[in-house]
Design a protein around this motif. Structure first.
Motif, mmCIF file in Angstrom:
data_model
loop_
_atom_site.group_PDB
_atom_site.id
_atom_site.type_symbol
_atom_site.label_atom_id
_atom_site.label_comp_id
_atom_site.label_asym_id
_atom_site.label_seq_id
_atom_site.Cartn_x
_atom_site.Cartn_y
_atom_site.Cartn_z
ATOM 1 N N THR A 219 0.838 -1.200 0.000
ATOM 2 C CA THR A 219 0.000 0.000 0.000
ATOM 3 C C THR A 219 0.869 1.245 0.000
ATOM 4 O O THR A 219 2.064 1.198 0.266
ATOM 5 N N MET A 220 0.225 2.374 -0.261
ATOM 6 C CA MET A 220 0.939 3.642 -0.217
ATOM 7 C C MET A 220 0.182 4.566 0.702
ATOM 8 O O MET A 220 -0.933 4.925 0.370
ATOM 9 N N PRO A 221 0.674 4.976 1.829
ATOM 10 C CA PRO A 221 1.917 4.536 2.443
ATOM 11 C C PRO A 221 1.813 3.086 2.924
ATOM 12 O O PRO A 221 0.718 2.557 3.105
ATOM 13 N N THR A 222 2.958 2.481 3.123
ATOM 14 C CA THR A 222 2.975 1.083 3.565
ATOM 15 C C THR A 222 2.509 0.999 5.016
ATOM 16 O O THR A 222 2.478 2.002 5.740
ATOM 17 N N GLY A 223 2.181 -0.199 5.434
ATOM 18 C CA GLY A 223 1.791 -0.413 6.824
ATOM 19 C C GLY A 223 2.878 0.035 7.783
ATOM 20 O O GLY A 223 2.611 0.667 8.810
ATOM 21 N N GLU A 224 4.117 -0.262 7.448
ATOM 22 C CA GLU A 224 5.243 0.132 8.305
ATOM 23 C C GLU A 224 5.395 1.645 8.356
ATOM 24 O O GLU A 224 5.706 2.213 9.409
#
Length: 181
Positions: free
Chosen positions: A137-142
């Motif tokens: 995803t954008m942003p990523t989960g991290e």
């Protein structure tokens, strides 16, 4: 409670609807979301009251404790066990564990979604639902987890943006219980 609120009042583990509130993305501001949290708290308080009554009945039948009761002045003066109503106040407390964590969560939601609009409700919910492990995803989960840790206000840092949510929860809980007595 917050997890139930951002899941529309549904238990994410079982899928069971406990009490209906809007879906997370449907809230237009933090006040609406907080009202959903309070709706769920009222539902849980009602369940807690029923559970406490059942618990008290079992204690009366199975758990009289004269020694414990002898340590409480009210019990001695009334000549009753703690469980039989000897104490002016109940020995049990309400559901106030985790207030600081709840305040941090509410502060993060408010800061990231409604105040700074860094994330959408759908982005945050997806990150939470996937335990911040979705890297596609954008942003990523991290990256979302990092935003929560580094940017969102935290309780105990003399920051009203976080502390105020704890105060509001405590005030609501205290007022609710005072009005029930």
């Amino acid at each position: 409670v917050i997890e139930l609120a951002y899941n529309g009042g549904r238990d994410p583990k079982t899928g069971r609807l406990l009490t209906p509130v809007k879906e997370f993305a449907e809230f237009t501001d933090m006040n609406e979301f907080m009202e959903a949290v309070k709706t769920i708290l009222k539902y849980i308080f009602n369940l807690q009251e029923k559970m406490e009554n059942i618990n008290d009945e079992f204690h009366r039948m199975l758990d009289l404790n004269p020694f414990r009761s002898s340590l409480i002045d009210d019990c001695i003066n009334r000549g009753c066990d703690l469980i039989e109503g000897g104490s002016k106040y109940s020995a049990d407390g309400g559901p106030i564990g985790g207030i600081n964590t709840a305040g941090d969560s509410l502060a993060a939601i408010n800061y990231l979604i409604y105040d700074k609009q860094i994330l959408t409700a759908d982005q945050l919910k997806h990150a939470l639902d996937t335990n911040f492990e979705d890297g596609a995803t954008m942003p990523t989960g991290e990256e979302i987890r990092s935003l929560i840790i580094t940017k969102a206000p935290k309780f105990g840092n003399d920051d009203d943006r976080a502390d105020s949510w704890c105060y509001e929860l405590e005030d609501f809980i205290g007022s609710y219980y005072n009005n029930q007595m």
